[in-house]
Design an enzyme around this catalytic site. Structure first.
Site, PDB file in Angstrom:
ATOM      1  N   LYS A 193      31.420 -38.064  27.447  1.00  0.00           N
ATOM      2  CA  LYS A 193      30.776 -36.841  26.946  1.00  0.00           C
ATOM      3  C   LYS A 193      31.702 -36.217  25.905  1.00  0.00           C
ATOM      4  O   LYS A 193      32.530 -35.355  26.203  1.00  0.00           O
ATOM      5  CB  LYS A 193      30.477 -35.871  28.094  1.00  0.00           C
ATOM      6  CG  LYS A 193      29.432 -34.819  27.726  1.00  0.00           C
ATOM      7  CD  LYS A 193      28.918 -34.128  28.978  1.00  0.00           C
ATOM      8  CE  LYS A 193      27.908 -33.031  28.649  1.00  0.00           C
ATOM      9  NZ  LYS A 193      26.656 -33.573  28.074  1.00  0.00           N
ATOM     10  N   GLU A 229      18.615 -43.647  25.239  1.00  0.00           N
ATOM     11  CA  GLU A 229      18.641 -42.223  25.589  1.00  0.00           C
ATOM     12  C   GLU A 229      17.549 -41.453  24.864  1.00  0.00           C
ATOM     13  O   GLU A 229      17.012 -41.901  23.845  1.00  0.00           O
ATOM     14  CB  GLU A 229      20.013 -41.607  25.275  1.00  0.00           C
ATOM     15  CG  GLU A 229      21.113 -42.042  26.217  1.00  0.00           C
ATOM     16  CD  GLU A 229      22.194 -40.978  26.394  1.00  0.00           C
ATOM     17  OE1 GLU A 229      22.196 -40.004  25.633  1.00  0.00           O
ATOM     18  OE2 GLU A 229      23.029 -41.136  27.301  1.00  0.00           O
TER      19      GLU A 229
END
Length: 348
Positions: A193, A229
């Site tokens: 992340k 995604e």
């Protein structure tokens, strides 16, 4: 010339809790700690919403920064829940390892979260509004650096803000479009992340918005044949025979929400689950589909544009029954209305 700082957030009594959206607010307190000489130095809470860093900081030039996102929930009895914060701590540690940054120990991470939540408790939205207190931990490499190597100093901080739905409309199906751009490469930083992944998504995301879609869907960066995604969220599909399927790839961020849904689908509803390939030419295998993540929770996917083809899953206007069931179960656990699996909830 001096840079302006964000004004203080409104008095909680003035906030419309049911119509918050997902925007920054400068709440009274945030947590801060500094890494120097090989150890974290905890300075605790501060009212200062800005940080001052050296112009040579690695976070500015080489993207050496990681962040997390999670929420605090006001329960019906007035107590406050954190949902699986140990998983966010672990994911941040994994991201730090990938970017050669010092890890924040899990206990320190969770204690800091609780400090921030307690200090800003008046900004936790009331039970029943559907809103939550969003928490943003981050670590940045700082100091007078210029060579391409890890920084010697770091800042760890957590700030908070009350938020509503990430996607406009909440649990309402919206449409997405396949992107010709890649979010991240296999064996790159897609599973971490880090800000660079999101910077890379800004342009294709804007193209999707300009074309009238909620966001874009990223395909595998090798052949552009498999779903990876959905914007900044993970994808899941419900097959026509009732299986919960989500993509598996080394460039997908491991979503705490996704893994929670995988567990609930199997253990609470007896569904078969699978992490595997989802090919764009096999979308008719799925009765429902959605995007999932901390910010979005679940956003049902009504239709998916791929080239000249527009595929509708369950409906462009109605939420599928399995998606609704999973959403209600997850939200019920987070807000304390449904018993959670062991160790999923920590009280503040």
């Amino acid at each position: 010339m001096s840079l302006s700082t964000a004004p203080k957030a409104k008095n909680p009594a003035e906030l419309d809790w049911s119509n918050l959206g997902f925007t920054y607010m400068n709440l009274p307190y945030r947590y801060r700690a500094y890494w120097r000489d090989g150890e974290w130095r905890d300075t605790g809470l501060t009212e200062e919403a800005t940080i001052t860093i050296n112009e040579g900081s690695t976070c500015l030039h080489y993207g050496q920064e990681v962040f997390e996102g999670l929420k605090a929930y006001r329960c019906k009895d007035g107590s406050i829940n954190l949902f699986r914060p140990d998983q966010n701590a672990q994911r941040m540690q994994n991201s730090c390892e990938r970017l050669m940054m010092p890890k924040v120990p899990t206990e320190m991470f969770i204690n800091a979260l609780k400090e921030v939540v307690k200090a800003n408790e008046e900004y936790i939205p009331p039970y029943g509004t559907g809103a939550t207190l969003y928490l943003r931990p981050y670590i940045v490499g700082v100091g007078g650096n210029i060579g391409v190597h890890p920084a010697e100093e770091y800042i760890f901080s957590i700030f908070a803000m009350p938020v509503g739905n990430y996607f406009k409309g909440g649990l309402t199906p919206t449409n997405f479009v396949a992107s010709e751009y890649d979010r991240a490469a296999h064996k790159g930083t897609g599973a971490s992340k880090v800000g660079g992944n999101y910077a890379a998504s800004l342009f294709p995301g804007q193209l999707a918005h300009d074309a009238g879609f909620s966001d874009c869907i990223y395909l595998d960066p090798i052949n552009h044949k498999k779903i990876e995604e959905v914007g900044s969220a993970n994808f899941f599909g419900i097959t026509k025979d009732g299986k919960f399927v989500t993509p598996k790839s080394p460039s997908i961020l491991p979503s705490v929400t996704k893994f929670s849904l995988l567990y609930l689908a199997e253990h609470n509803f007896g569904m078969e689950t699978e992490q595997g390939d989802i090919y764009i030419d096999q979308l008719d295998h799925f009765a429902e589909a959605g995007a999932c993540g901390t910010a979005a929770v679940i956003s049902p996917i009504g239709g998916f544009q791929y080239g000249d083809n527009f595929h509708v899953f369950y409906s462009k206007t109605e939420v599928g029954p399995v998606t609704r069931k999973l959403y209600d179960e997850l939200i019920g656990i987070q807000f304390g209305d449904i018993e959670a699996p062991k160790n999923w909830i920590q009280k503040v």
